[in-house]
Design a protein around this motif. Sequence first.
Motif, PDB file in Angstrom:
ATOM      1  N   SER A 201      59.690  29.972 -10.408  1.00 19.55           N
ATOM      2  CA  SER A 201      59.737  31.156 -10.506  1.00 19.55           C
ATOM      3  C   SER A 201      59.020  31.562 -11.955  1.00 19.55           C
ATOM      4  CB  SER A 201      61.315  31.578 -10.722  1.00 19.55           C
ATOM      5  OG  SER A 201      61.502  32.909 -10.885  1.00 19.55           O
ATOM      6  N   SER A 203      58.832  34.456 -13.277  1.00 18.38           N
ATOM      7  CA  SER A 203      59.931  35.383 -14.399  1.00 18.38           C
ATOM      8  C   SER A 203      61.051  34.642 -14.513  1.00 18.38           C
ATOM      9  CB  SER A 203      60.046  36.591 -13.479  1.00 18.38           C
ATOM     10  OG  SER A 203      60.911  36.387 -12.170  1.00 18.38           O
ATOM     11  N   THR A 206      64.518  35.774 -10.726  1.00 17.21           N
ATOM     12  CA  THR A 206      64.510  35.905  -9.249  1.00 17.21           C
ATOM     13  C   THR A 206      65.796  35.445  -8.762  1.00 17.21           C
ATOM     14  OG1 THR A 206      62.161  35.982  -9.107  1.00 17.21           O
ATOM     15  CG2 THR A 206      63.493  35.950  -7.117  1.00 17.21           C
TER      16      THR A 206
HETATM   17  O1  LIG Z   1      58.065  33.887  -9.115  1.00 12.35           O
HETATM   18  P1  LIG Z   1      59.079  34.888  -9.165  1.00 12.35           P
HETATM   19  O2  LIG Z   1      59.148  35.524 -10.722  1.00 12.35           O
HETATM   20  O3  LIG Z   1      60.575  34.307  -8.998  1.00 12.35           O
HETATM   21  O4  LIG Z   1      58.810  36.179  -8.367  1.00 12.35           O
HETATM   22  C1  LIG Z   1      58.715  35.988  -7.255  1.00 12.35           C
HETATM   23  C2  LIG Z   1      58.013  37.200  -6.316  1.00 12.35           C
HETATM   24  O5  LIG Z   1      58.844  38.355  -6.677  1.00 12.35           O
HETATM   25  C3  LIG Z   1      58.200  39.437  -6.884  1.00 12.35           C
HETATM   26  O6  LIG Z   1      58.151  39.857  -8.422  1.00 12.35           O
HETATM   27  C4  LIG Z   1      58.524  40.663  -6.166  1.00 12.35           C
HETATM   28  O7  LIG Z   1      59.953  40.752  -6.177  1.00 12.35           O
HETATM   29  C5  LIG Z   1      56.545  38.909  -6.404  1.00 12.35           C
HETATM   30  O8  LIG Z   1      55.736  39.756  -6.841  1.00 12.35           O
HETATM   31  C6  LIG Z   1      56.670  37.315  -6.778  1.00 12.35           C
HETATM   32  O9  LIG Z   1      55.852  36.902  -6.243  1.00 12.35           O
END
Ligand SMILES: O=P(O)(O)OC[C@H]1O[C@](O)(CO)[C@@H](O)[C@@H]1O
Length: 516
Positions: A201, A203, A206
Amino acid sequence: MSTQPVQQPAWAALTAHRTSHATTSLPALLAADSTRPERYTAQAAGIALDYSRQLIDDDILSSFEQLLEQQDMKGWQAKMFGGEAINTSENRAVLHVALRGSYNGPDANIPLEVSENQSKYFTFAEAVRSGEIKSHSGEAFTDVVNLGIGGSDLGPRLICHALADKAATPRVHFVANLDPTEMQRVLMGLNPGTTMFILSSKSYSTMETQANAEAANAWLSAHFNADAAATASIKAAHFCAVSNNVKAVSGWGISLDRCFSLPEWVGGRFSLWSAVGLSIVIAIGEKGFRELLAGAHEMDQHFLNAPVRENLPALLAILGIWNTDFLGAQTHGVISYSERLRYLPDYLQQLEMESNGKCVDRDGNAVTYATSPALFGGLGTTTQHSFFQMLHQGTHLVPLDIISISAEDNIKSYDGDTRAEDLLLFAKAQSDALAYGIEALPASLRDAWQAKPSYSHFPASRPNTRIHLEHLTPSTLGALIAMYEHKTFLQGVVWYINSFDQWGVELGKVMFGAMK
Ligand SMILES: O=P(O)(O)OC[C@H]1O[C@](O)(CO)[C@@H](O)[C@@H]1O
């Protein structure tokens, strides 16, 4: 100076072409010029693109060349490859191309950071592959499950399905959805004692991925019948992570030396080339992954240097804009005549629709023209028996990409097995049937067909592009994906939108949070 494309002289010229070509048909265009298939085929990096069955001609292509110039294609390419913050709403550079050696900018730290990161997760992946890294019970890992969603799932899923040797271990699996059924079905056949999880992930915000990581952890500790202390060491042995927020992931209990980072300047849907590709390296090895990067690099150079009429991403961008903004298509289909490319449409859905599904331009003004069509797709030949009826005789214009690979790259399971050859023949037959209708039939069959009532009438003139890979290898797959990435980028340049943010997915998350 780029602005909304409708203000450019070339857009007005294209609108005039649209009017003067209102009655042009593909059978007529193809009959008028026997050199058309040859002239309208371009090749690069092991990919041949035949766009002779699209409703365009040399005048339309010339106007598009002017439009690309007026919208400053070269300037935007230089900005992206040079690391300017072209994702203005988030003030970020867009540098996935740096992960495959195509960065053109002045910051020497960027290539260094890329290769330092790569060597960490390449070494880790090879140690998992060789069995040097062991599970809590001291065994080699037989299975690796990637927990991620969107860009942290779709690219690796596509590539592993296309390239992994399914008979070799460790086998790689994917769980994306919050629905517990997906995870249950994947884990059903796996041994917790020899299963590793990748928490992927960018960020680390998620909720689907975090919830699935908790569930995977619970599955492991139930198997080991572990108390709290043992649970922590099982987690440390059976989990690794990929994130831009390494601190937070390690706070969840994954040891720092197993947390692989990706830079802020890699967008989620462009991240398969980064440590998000860890599952790919585990599946195909460092060598295979380097070949994938090399294929994408070759496509980057082609995109930067080839003239528009030979430039695969530019041609795809042009055809898409012509079909969407001038011929009124609201959808775009991608049909793969290769089981190995099963997940290509899913991957392209995020790439194109999350990037270009925008109704506001770079200056914050509403756009007055269509942007991303809805992308859908599936496999040939199965979709021939589901939705092809509508493509041939329905009332909507649905342009297609028809993708094939050579028969010798496919399986032959017994002497005289012609299924792979027939598959390829079907790709050609469907492309002809869509473009020519019954005109492409031999005379005897055509006369008999013509005698049938109107329900058997084929309108024909349905645009499609043939994309053929002589071999499906890490290198050609890397090039194919990079080709679509650059098509998407260039369409965003022409439409004058920011292809690199995704605010449209945020409101639903906030609503969910407010309800919880
Ligand atoms: O890798 P992460 O931060 O969990 O995000 C997963 C996906 O969620 C999104 O941010 C959309 O919600 C996508 O752009 C991204 O690929």
